[in-house]
Design an enzyme around this catalytic site. Structure first.
Site, PDB file in Angstrom:
ATOM      1  N   ARG A 103       0.862  -1.129   0.006  1.00 41.45           N
ATOM      2  CA  ARG A 103      -0.166   0.138   0.119  1.00 41.45           C
ATOM      3  C   ARG A 103       0.998   1.099  -0.113  1.00 41.45           C
ATOM      4  O   ARG A 103       2.073   1.126   0.583  1.00 41.45           O
ATOM      5  CB  ARG A 103      -0.989   0.164   1.225  1.00 41.45           C
ATOM      6  CG  ARG A 103      -1.892  -1.179   1.307  1.00 41.45           C
ATOM      7  CD  ARG A 103      -2.645  -1.182   2.505  1.00 41.45           C
ATOM      8  NE  ARG A 103      -3.631  -2.097   2.807  1.00 41.45           N
ATOM      9  CZ  ARG A 103      -3.332  -3.343   3.519  1.00 41.45           C
ATOM     10  NH1 ARG A 103      -2.126  -3.398   4.280  1.00 41.45           N
ATOM     11  NH2 ARG A 103      -4.670  -4.056   3.759  1.00 41.45           N
TER      12      ARG A 103
ATOM     13  N   LYS B 260      -2.476  -2.220   7.862  1.00 41.87           N
ATOM     14  CA  LYS B 260      -3.646  -1.808   8.734  1.00 41.87           C
ATOM     15  C   LYS B 260      -3.976  -2.461   9.991  1.00 41.87           C
ATOM     16  O   LYS B 260      -3.418  -3.709   9.870  1.00 41.87           O
ATOM     17  CB  LYS B 260      -4.882  -2.178   7.772  1.00 41.87           C
ATOM     18  CG  LYS B 260      -5.075  -1.081   6.562  1.00 41.87           C
ATOM     19  CD  LYS B 260      -6.169  -1.095   5.716  1.00 41.87           C
ATOM     20  CE  LYS B 260      -6.270  -0.323   4.567  1.00 41.87           C
ATOM     21  NZ  LYS B 260      -7.547  -0.372   3.917  1.00 41.87           N
TER      22      LYS B 260
ATOM     23  N   HIS C 144      -2.037   2.864  -6.059  1.00 39.42           N
ATOM     24  CA  HIS C 144      -2.872   1.487  -5.686  1.00 39.42           C
ATOM     25  C   HIS C 144      -2.922   0.752  -6.808  1.00 39.42           C
ATOM     26  O   HIS C 144      -3.180  -0.588  -6.763  1.00 39.42           O
ATOM     27  CB  HIS C 144      -4.081   1.982  -5.101  1.00 39.42           C
ATOM     28  CG  HIS C 144      -4.457   0.977  -4.013  1.00 39.42           C
ATOM     29  ND1 HIS C 144      -3.814   0.890  -2.901  1.00 39.42           N
ATOM     30  CD2 HIS C 144      -5.350   0.335  -3.738  1.00 39.42           C
ATOM     31  CE1 HIS C 144      -4.137   0.072  -1.979  1.00 39.42           C
ATOM     32  NE2 HIS C 144      -5.457  -0.426  -2.505  1.00 39.42           N
TER      33      HIS C 144
ATOM     34  N   ARG D  38      -0.541  -2.081  -6.637  1.00 41.24           N
ATOM     35  CA  ARG D  38      -0.905  -3.320  -5.827  1.00 41.24           C
ATOM     36  C   ARG D  38      -2.102  -4.218  -6.584  1.00 41.24           C
ATOM     37  O   ARG D  38      -1.907  -5.355  -6.435  1.00 41.24           O
ATOM     38  CB  ARG D  38      -1.542  -2.657  -4.506  1.00 41.24           C
ATOM     39  CG  ARG D  38      -2.020  -3.659  -3.428  1.00 41.24           C
ATOM     40  CD  ARG D  38      -2.376  -2.781  -2.449  1.00 41.24           C
ATOM     41  NE  ARG D  38      -3.131  -3.399  -1.273  1.00 41.24           N
ATOM     42  CZ  ARG D  38      -2.849  -4.416  -0.174  1.00 41.24           C
ATOM     43  NH1 ARG D  38      -1.295  -4.639  -0.164  1.00 41.24           N
ATOM     44  NH2 ARG D  38      -3.596  -4.794   0.633  1.00 41.24           N
TER      45      ARG D  38
ATOM     46  N   HIS E 259      -4.879  -8.850   3.657  1.00 44.54           N
ATOM     47  CA  HIS E 259      -6.107  -8.698   3.858  1.00 44.54           C
ATOM     48  C   HIS E 259      -6.587  -9.703   5.015  1.00 44.54           C
ATOM     49  O   HIS E 259      -6.371 -10.882   5.312  1.00 44.54           O
ATOM     50  CB  HIS E 259      -7.050  -9.192   2.683  1.00 44.54           C
ATOM     51  CG  HIS E 259      -6.746  -8.121   1.594  1.00 44.54           C
ATOM     52  ND1 HIS E 259      -7.227  -8.590   0.286  1.00 44.54           N
ATOM     53  CD2 HIS E 259      -6.536  -6.812   1.552  1.00 44.54           C
ATOM     54  CE1 HIS E 259      -7.035  -7.630  -0.666  1.00 44.54           C
ATOM     55  NE2 HIS E 259      -6.680  -6.524   0.146  1.00 44.54           N
TER      56      HIS E 259
ATOM     57  N   TYR F 134     -10.510  -9.762  -6.848  1.00 44.11           N
ATOM     58  CA  TYR F 134      -9.463 -10.101  -7.793  1.00 44.11           C
ATOM     59  C   TYR F 134      -9.795 -11.345  -8.638  1.00 44.11           C
ATOM     60  O   TYR F 134      -9.360 -11.475  -9.789  1.00 44.11           O
ATOM     61  CB  TYR F 134      -8.111 -10.328  -7.536  1.00 44.11           C
ATOM     62  CG  TYR F 134      -7.600  -8.952  -6.695  1.00 44.11           C
ATOM     63  CD1 TYR F 134      -7.440  -7.973  -7.507  1.00 44.11           C
ATOM     64  CD2 TYR F 134      -7.427  -8.794  -5.239  1.00 44.11           C
ATOM     65  CE1 TYR F 134      -6.901  -6.499  -6.878  1.00 44.11           C
ATOM     66  CE2 TYR F 134      -7.339  -7.833  -4.753  1.00 44.11           C
ATOM     67  CZ  TYR F 134      -6.784  -6.636  -5.474  1.00 44.11           C
ATOM     68  OH  TYR F 134      -6.510  -5.356  -5.055  1.00 44.11           O
TER      69      TYR F 134
END
Length: 316
Positions: free
Chosen positions: A149, A173, A247, A250, A273, A282
């Site tokens: 990210r 995150k 992004h 990514r 994730h 995806y």
């Protein structure tokens, strides 16, 4: 509505500004949403906020949807109503929150935009003739190599990268750390940049941030905005003809890995994730790729030209 109801809107605005400390932009949006509720009530002869029920709030949301308002905007409008009725309940002006169980229509999922392998190769095929081009290539190669990210990349310290082990440790995150592999092209670009970086830091004035991997001419850590601008600059220089943002690397990283491996769980772990449902977007991109292959190759592909379809058909 009755004139005295407007006093509640004024008091609500004061509550949002002084107690909730909402930004001027959010405050204006909430008040605009409440103004739309007033218009809706006036059209239906609803005299007061306290007399509004859940079915009427649903009708209010449905009317906005019928007028073409986006699902995201309807969600915000309902959020404004829930906050408003919570305020009215607190002030004793209403006994219930009729908006609490009303949900906006589901948003259409936007598929992320990616570059295909040829476009990515074209973007990254530039010479590193100076310090900034060496830095920019290392930034973009690392983006594509490891699926970082933007916030993860700009926060990297030199101690986060192990060139010998070919890995990078990032803090994602939720303050979750993960270790990612670095590809050989990114390794080569990083080695070139780190040599340039050392020379740049020697020349830079006081206030440098020697721990940061990616720095500007001043020796200070590169900002997210600076990375965005440099990526867009190189996309234009390389003649891609599309707007490229950080992004997108990514998204391309994930899509290309999934196309090659089919390992959704592995891609999830590399992206960091928490929920595999986030990664599953995806698979839709992968299906689009396969569908294009099918349409271009199969004699009965439904999107091929009429001549191609008839050629593959036998007489009855």
């Amino acid at each position: 509505m009755q004139p005295r109801e407007s006093e509640w809107i004024v008091r609500f605005a004061s509550h949002l500004k002084h107690e909730r400390r909402m930004s001027a932009h959010t405050l204006a949006a909430y008040l605009a949403d409440i103004a739309q509720l007033v218009v809706f009530c006036d059209a239906r002869k609803i005299a007061s906020f306290s007399s509004i029920d859940t079915s009427q709030v649903r009708s209010f949301a449905a009317a906005a949807h019928a007028q073409g308002l986006a699902a995201r905007s309807i969600q915000r409008r309902l959020s404004a109503l829930r906050t408003f009725f919570e305020f009215l309940m607190r002030e004793g002006a209403s006994t219930r929150n009729p908006a609490v169980d009303v949900r906006a229509p589901k948003q259409k999922k936007r598929l992320p935009t990616t570059l295909d392998a040829d476009q990515m190769g074209r973007l990254l095929a530039f010479r590193t003739d100076d310090t900034l081009s060496a830095r920019d290539k290392a930034v973009m190669e690392l983006f594509y190599s490891s699926g970082l990210r933007l916030a993860e990349l700009v926060s990297l310290d030199v101690t986060s990268i192990d060139l010998k082990d070919r890995t990078v440790r990032v803090l994602g995150k939720g303050a979750k750390s993960r270790v990612l592999p670095i590809g050989r092209y990114a390794i080569a670009a990083l080695e070139r940049w780190l040599a340039e970086r050392s020379a740049l830091l020697v020349k830079a004035t006081a206030g440098t941030q020697p721990g940061a991997v990616f720095v500007g001419r001043s020796g200070r850590r590169l900002s997210a905005r600076a990375v965005q601008l440099r990526v867009d600059l190189w996309a234009r220089r390389q003649g891609l003809g599309v707007h490229v943002h950080p992004h997108m690397f990514r998204h391309s990283f994930a899509t290309h890995l999934l196309e090659s491996s089919g390992n959704l769980r592995g891609v999830q772990e590399l992206l960091g994730h928490a929920d595999i449902a986030t990664t599953q977007v995806y698979t839709h991109l992968d299906f689009q790729h396969l569908a294009k292959v099918y349409d271009a190759a199969h004699p009965r592909a439904r999107r091929r030209g009429a001549g191609h379809r008839s050629a593959g058909r036998r007489d009855a």
